[in-house]
Design an enzyme around this catalytic site. Structure first.
Site, short mmCIF file in Angstrom:
data_model
loop_
_atom_site.label_atom_id
_atom_site.label_comp_id
_atom_site.label_asym_id
_atom_site.label_seq_id
_atom_site.Cartn_x
_atom_site.Cartn_y
_atom_site.Cartn_z
N HIS A 1 1.07 -1.03 0.12
CA HIS A 1 0.01 -0.06 -0.07
C HIS A 1 1.02 1.31 -0.25
O HIS A 1 2.21 0.96 -0.07
CB HIS A 1 -0.79 0.24 1.09
N HIS B 1 4.27 1.71 1.76
CA HIS B 1 5.45 0.54 1.57
C HIS B 1 6.13 1.02 0.02
O HIS B 1 7.40 2.03 0.11
CB HIS B 1 5.26 -0.77 1.24
N CYS C 1 3.71 -10.20 20.44
CA CYS C 1 3.00 -8.96 19.21
C CYS C 1 3.42 -9.74 17.45
O CYS C 1 4.18 -9.89 17.17
CB CYS C 1 2.59 -7.77 19.00
N CYS D 1 3.45 -7.61 14.98
CA CYS D 1 4.41 -7.00 15.32
C CYS D 1 5.93 -7.30 14.96
O CYS D 1 7.28 -7.00 14.36
CB CYS D 1 4.85 -5.78 16.79
N CYS E 1 -0.82 -5.11 22.75
CA CYS E 1 0.00 -4.41 22.23
C CYS E 1 0.08 -2.80 21.86
O CYS E 1 -0.62 -2.27 21.30
CB CYS E 1 0.35 -4.89 20.80
N HIS F 1 -0.56 -1.91 18.33
CA HIS F 1 -1.74 -2.55 17.46
C HIS F 1 -3.14 -3.18 18.27
O HIS F 1 -3.99 -3.25 17.20
CB HIS F 1 -1.34 -4.57 16.61
N LYS G 1 -3.91 5.96 11.30
CA LYS G 1 -2.97 5.01 11.02
C LYS G 1 -3.72 4.55 10.08
O LYS G 1 -4.79 4.14 9.86
CB LYS G 1 -2.63 4.08 12.39
N LYS H 1 -4.44 -2.28 7.12
CA LYS H 1 -5.30 -2.65 6.89
C LYS H 1 -6.20 -3.58 7.41
O LYS H 1 -7.79 -3.31 7.02
CB LYS H 1 -4.50 -4.83 6.58
N1 MSP Z 1 9.62 -6.46 7.70
C1 MSP Z 1 9.43 -5.63 8.86
C2 MSP Z 1 10.75 -4.65 8.15
C3 MSP Z 1 11.63 -5.45 8.36
S1 MSP Z 1 13.48 -5.17 7.36
C4 MSP Z 1 15.15 -5.49 7.99
C5 MSP Z 1 8.34 -4.32 8.24
N2 MSP Z 1 7.39 -4.85 7.28
S2 MSP Z 1 6.34 -4.03 6.97
O1 MSP Z 1 5.56 -4.64 5.74
O2 MSP Z 1 5.38 -3.74 7.71
O3 MSP Z 1 6.62 -2.38 6.16
C6 MSP Z 1 7.66 -1.82 7.32
C7 MSP Z 1 8.10 -0.25 6.48
O4 MSP Z 1 7.05 -0.37 5.85
C8 MSP Z 1 7.61 0.28 7.72
O5 MSP Z 1 8.60 0.18 8.26
C9 MSP Z 1 7.11 2.03 6.96
O6 MSP Z 1 8.65 2.51 6.51
C10 MSP Z 1 6.41 1.69 5.61
N3 MSP Z 1 4.99 1.86 6.19
C11 MSP Z 1 4.03 0.88 6.26
N4 MSP Z 1 3.34 2.43 6.71
C12 MSP Z 1 3.04 2.90 7.10
C13 MSP Z 1 2.61 4.58 6.55
N5 MSP Z 1 1.33 4.02 7.39
N6 MSP Z 1 3.22 5.25 6.49
C14 MSP Z 1 4.57 5.51 6.55
N7 MSP Z 1 4.66 4.04 6.25
C15 MSP Z 1 4.73 3.37 6.68
O7 MSP Z 1 7.78 -3.77 9.42
#
Ligand code: MSP
Length: 479
Positions: A18, A21, A126, A129, A143, A146, A290, A293
């Site tokens: 999304h 990411h 959690c 996380c 948590c 979440h 926030k 999903k």
């Molecule tokens: N898999 C771990 C990261 C491991 S790195 C060795 C993880 N993955 S995640 O799919 O949850 O994605 C994390 C990253 O996505 C966040 O750190 C951030 O960079 C980005 N974001 C996810 N949602 C976000 C927002 N709502 N806003 C900005 N960035 C966000 O954590």
């Protein structure tokens, strides 16, 4: 040739990507492109974090094996990144055999050093996380991130001696202030580390979707220990060793602790050099909520692109909020910037100037006054310091200067070829500087004016094309 190695977090492929990411990945793409322009050899890494309970649960909810489940989602990530014009060099998956091999090697090294010991973990976990919590961390048993109930665990587990690295970490932050950026995040981490560090559990036995510990195969490696190592294992691929240590890990603020405490301590223990900078950006919310999903408000990539196109989406995300701070996403704000900045300011300048230059031609003047107004060195400094919004602001200030120049010199009346040259020349410089942000548009402009966006040394190179082609509408206004 100097190198620049930039990474994004590896994303959990438990669903399609999304806007959150996309944000991190676009920022990494901008910096990769900027460093390429500067003539550096760049390695831009992204990928997916495929092991652990979270993925196992998502797969079993669909009645699939985790590998089959993630295999179906990876093309969706790659497709989204391609649609957003993200030119990464390698897409790593933690299920790659090469990665698993390096994780095992590092685990063995750290174990041989005496930094891993067997104990028992008792506390909370959690899965959303993939993080351990103490009772004190929880909010009403939930948590804190979440707001869902955390699972109580009691199992045999191997621990990493994080506590041993407290002083070394504090020394690292002191000696290398650029290790944690932006500066306000640094103090947060220093304060927490000063409070004391607890050894953390690096293995689980209650499920088996992950990498087995090489010294005890009944244990599965903790997903974060496995995932963080992706940044290093990717540089063990052919031709990539020169890129370690990484110049920049771009991450969201939510995973700063893992990257600035666990990660350097793991590397210190394994005797591996440390990355230079961990940059944490803020979070995007939707109507102050926030994005995610479970909240049902995640902006999907296709939707983001559909609003006003790829370049407008890329531009908006980096312009709307200072890089490092939180931002609130709305379609109205995106459309507003698309209309008033990309269409009215940039699009209009290109369209007027190329139309007049096609009609009347251009002639190199003895002195070019307009380009001198471009604050090139400041823009360069901002981009090198990851102050992306400030760089865009200055580029757009110069676009305003150019639009005012058109108004005051009235080349449609005077047919002055020298004025038109100055404007075309300035547009060339603008296209180079905006290329990392809006590559498709800038490449279109370059082909109309007849230059190639390669080295930044050519930003103000004289225009050699004899004939300028007029541009179509670059940004159609949206109602
Ligand atoms: N898999 C771990 C990261 C491991 S790195 C060795 C993880 N993955 S995640 O799919 O949850 O994605 C994390 C990253 O996505 C966040 O750190 C951030 O960079 C980005 N974001 C996810 N949602 C976000 C927002 N709502 N806003 C900005 N960035 C966000 O954590």
């Amino acid at each position: 040739m100097t190198t620049f190695y930039v990474t994004t977090p590896i994303y959990y492929p438990n669903d399609v990507p999304h806007l959150g990411h996309a944000y991190t990945t676009i920022a990494a793409d901008v910096l990769a492109r900027w460093n390429k322009l500067k003539g550096k050899q760049v390695f831009f890494l992204t990928g997916t974090d495929e092991h652990g309970k979270k993925i196992e649960n998502a797969a079993s909810a669909e009645g699939k094996h985790p590998k089959e489940f993630v295999d179906n989602l990876i093309p969706k990530f790659k497709d989204a990144w391609q649609r957003l014009d993200l030119e990464y060099d390698h897409f790593i998956r933690t299920t790659d055999v090469d990665h698993e091999k390096i994780v095992k090697q590092v685990l063995q090294k750290v174990y041989d050093k005496g930094d891993i010991y067997l104990g028992e973990y008792e506390g909370y976990y959690c899965t959303a996380c993939e993080a351990y919590y103490t009772e004190k961390d929880l909010e009403n048993g939930n948590c804190p991130v979440h707001k869902k109930s955390a699972e109580k665990l009691k199992e045999k587990s191997y621990f990493f001696k994080l506590s041993k690295y407290q002083d070394k970490l504090l020394e690292l932050y002191k000696k290398n202030p650029e290790f944690i950026c932006p500066a306000n995040r640094r103090q947060e981490i220093i304060n927490r580390v000063k409070e004391g560090l607890k050894d953390f559990s690096i293995s689980r036995t209650s499920f088996d979707w992950g990498i087995k510990l090489p010294f005890d195969e009944k244990h599965i490696c903790y997903v974060w220990f496995d995932a963080l190592l992706n940044y290093y294992s990717a540089t063990k691929l052919k031709g990539k060793t020169k890129f370690w240590p990484a110049d920049l890990h771009i991450i969201g603020k939510d995973i700063l602790w893992f990257h600035t405490v666990y990660w350097p301590a793991m590397l210190m223990s394994a005797g591996i050099k440390l990355p230079k900078t961990i940059f944490a950006h803020g979070w995007w919310t939707v109507q102050s909520q926030k994005m995610g999903k479970s909240a049902g408000n995640a902006i999907k990539i296709n939707h983001l692109i559909r609003i006003a196109g790829v370049d407008s989406a890329r531009y908006f995300l980096l312009r709307e909020t200072p890089f490092g701070q939180d931002g609130d996403f709305s379609e109205e704000a995106l459309i507003e910037r698309h209309n008033s900045e990309l269409a009215d300011k940039l699009g209009n300048l290109i369209s007027r100037v190329t139309t007049l230059a096609e009609k009347y031609g251009i002639k190199k003047p003895n002195k070019n006054h307009l380009i001198d107004k471009l604050k090139f060195e400041e823009i360069e400094k901002y981009l090198d310091n990851y102050e992306l919004d400030k760089a865009i602001n200055l580029i757009f200030e110069f676009i305003d200067v150019c639009n005012e120049y058109v108004q005051s010199k009235k080349p449609w009346e005077t047919k002055n070829k020298e004025v038109l040259y100055e404007l075309v020349h300035s547009i060339q410089a603008i296209s180079f500087l905006l290329w990392p942000f809006i590559p498709e548009t800038c490449e279109k402009i370059a082909s109309l004016i007849g230059f190639e966006i390669k080295s930044y040394k050519n930003i103000t190179k004289p225009i050699t094309a004899k004939k300028i082609k007029k541009s179509d509408i670059l940004f159609q206004k949206i109602k």
